[in-house]
Design a protein around this motif. Structure first.
Motif, PDB file in Angstrom:
ATOM      1  N   ARG A 193      38.036  48.152  34.175  1.00 10.60           N
ATOM      2  CA  ARG A 193      36.971  47.723  35.080  1.00 10.60           C
ATOM      3  C   ARG A 193      37.344  48.176  36.480  1.00 10.60           C
ATOM      4  O   ARG A 193      38.493  48.026  36.891  1.00 10.60           O
ATOM      5  CB  ARG A 193      36.814  46.201  35.034  1.00 10.60           C
ATOM      6  CG  ARG A 193      36.419  45.683  33.659  1.00 10.60           C
ATOM      7  CD  ARG A 193      36.471  44.165  33.580  1.00 10.60           C
ATOM      8  NE  ARG A 193      35.507  43.574  34.478  1.00 10.60           N
ATOM      9  CZ  ARG A 193      35.808  42.760  35.504  1.00 10.60           C
ATOM     10  NH1 ARG A 193      37.051  42.436  35.753  1.00 10.60           N
ATOM     11  NH2 ARG A 193      34.871  42.266  36.265  1.00 10.60           N
ATOM     12  N   ALA A 194      36.379  48.738  37.195  1.00  6.19           N
ATOM     13  CA  ALA A 194      36.657  49.271  38.530  1.00  6.19           C
ATOM     14  C   ALA A 194      35.437  49.057  39.422  1.00  6.19           C
ATOM     15  O   ALA A 194      34.329  48.788  38.946  1.00  6.19           O
ATOM     16  CB  ALA A 194      36.997  50.747  38.451  1.00  6.19           C
ATOM     17  N   VAL A 195      35.673  49.192  40.718  1.00  2.83           N
ATOM     18  CA  VAL A 195      34.587  49.109  41.699  1.00  2.83           C
ATOM     19  C   VAL A 195      34.789  50.206  42.732  1.00  2.83           C
ATOM     20  O   VAL A 195      35.917  50.506  43.125  1.00  2.83           O
ATOM     21  CB  VAL A 195      34.516  47.713  42.363  1.00  2.83           C
ATOM     22  CG1 VAL A 195      35.788  47.396  43.141  1.00  2.83           C
ATOM     23  CG2 VAL A 195      33.296  47.579  43.244  1.00  2.83           C
ATOM     24  N   ALA A 196      33.675  50.822  43.115  1.00  4.05           N
ATOM     25  CA  ALA A 196      33.675  51.847  44.165  1.00  4.05           C
ATOM     26  C   ALA A 196      32.874  51.320  45.340  1.00  4.05           C
ATOM     27  O   ALA A 196      31.966  50.488  45.173  1.00  4.05           O
ATOM     28  CB  ALA A 196      33.075  53.149  43.651  1.00  4.05           C
TER      29      ALA A 196
ATOM     30  N   PRO B 273      42.408  41.408  36.622  1.00  3.47           N
ATOM     31  CA  PRO B 273      41.808  40.521  35.624  1.00  3.47           C
ATOM     32  C   PRO B 273      41.087  39.346  36.294  1.00  3.47           C
ATOM     33  O   PRO B 273      41.652  38.664  37.158  1.00  3.47           O
ATOM     34  CB  PRO B 273      43.004  40.032  34.807  1.00  3.47           C
ATOM     35  CG  PRO B 273      44.017  41.132  34.953  1.00  3.47           C
ATOM     36  CD  PRO B 273      43.826  41.655  36.359  1.00  3.47           C
ATOM     37  N   GLY B 274      39.820  39.148  35.946  1.00  7.42           N
ATOM     38  CA  GLY B 274      39.021  38.057  36.496  1.00  7.42           C
ATOM     39  C   GLY B 274      38.472  38.298  37.892  1.00  7.42           C
ATOM     40  O   GLY B 274      37.767  37.451  38.432  1.00  7.42           O
ATOM     41  N   GLU B 275      38.797  39.433  38.516  1.00  5.29           N
ATOM     42  CA  GLU B 275      38.337  39.704  39.882  1.00  5.29           C
ATOM     43  C   GLU B 275      36.854  40.051  39.892  1.00  5.29           C
ATOM     44  O   GLU B 275      36.385  40.875  39.115  1.00  5.29           O
ATOM     45  CB  GLU B 275      39.141  40.849  40.486  1.00  5.29           C
ATOM     46  CG  GLU B 275      38.819  41.118  41.951  1.00  5.29           C
ATOM     47  CD  GLU B 275      39.682  42.210  42.544  1.00  5.29           C
ATOM     48  OE1 GLU B 275      39.879  42.190  43.775  1.00  5.29           O
ATOM     49  OE2 GLU B 275      40.173  43.084  41.801  1.00  5.29           O
ATOM     50  N   ASP B 276      36.124  39.416  40.783  1.00  2.00           N
ATOM     51  CA  ASP B 276      34.701  39.681  40.967  1.00  2.00           C
ATOM     52  C   ASP B 276      34.526  41.056  41.629  1.00  2.00           C
ATOM     53  O   ASP B 276      35.285  41.401  42.544  1.00  2.00           O
ATOM     54  CB  ASP B 276      34.111  38.592  41.868  1.00  2.00           C
ATOM     55  CG  ASP B 276      32.642  38.792  42.123  1.00  2.00           C
ATOM     56  OD1 ASP B 276      31.843  38.414  41.258  1.00  2.00           O
ATOM     57  OD2 ASP B 276      32.298  39.361  43.183  1.00  2.00           O
TER      58      ASP B 276
END
Length: 132
Positions: free
Chosen positions: A3-6, A40-43
């Motif tokens: 899971r990743a965010v840009a 893990p678990g990070e919004d």
């Protein structure tokens, strides 16, 4: 599953892009959006703020989500969110750390500058362009 965010970070009407190193295994030399793998678990919104702190040494006002996608890659599946934000301070590149994706240059540009990376397979670039 990774899971990743840009972060699509804007300041003064320009989009901040980052250049990957030439030896990057996925997108060598490409301009793209800075990103981090989520803890893990990070919004994802919290992760977008962390992108600014860790990858740009800056603070950001997160404006909201711009895209989400899931893509199978060799050896893993990537789930990625793209958030848009407004930079509140001047960005700088941190020192490279072994085993981490790092960037070689900050470039002020526009969304259309993401097309080459999208054509190379960059999910975050493609998602952000689709949202425009």
């Amino acid at each position: 599953m990774r899971r990743a965010v840009a972060l699509a970070a804007w300041k003064d009407g320009k989009l901040l892009l980052v250049r990957r190193p030439l030896h990057d295994p996925e997108f060598p030399g490409a301009l793209g959006l800075p990103a981090v793998r989520l803890e893990p678990g990070e919004d994802p919104e919290v992760g977008a703020r962390r992108v600014a702190r860790e990858k740009l040494l800056a603070e950001v006002e997160v404006l909201g989500p711009k895209g989400h996608g899931v893509e199978a890659r060799p050896g893993y599946t990537l789930e990625l969110w793209v958030y848009e934000g407004r930079l509140l301070s001047e960005p700088r590149l941190p020192e490279p750390k072994p085993g981490r994706t790092y960037y070689t240059e900050l470039v002020w540009g526009a969304p259309e500058d993401l097309w080459p990376a999208a054509r190379m397979g960059s999910l975050c670039s493609r998602l952000y362009l689709e949202a425009q």
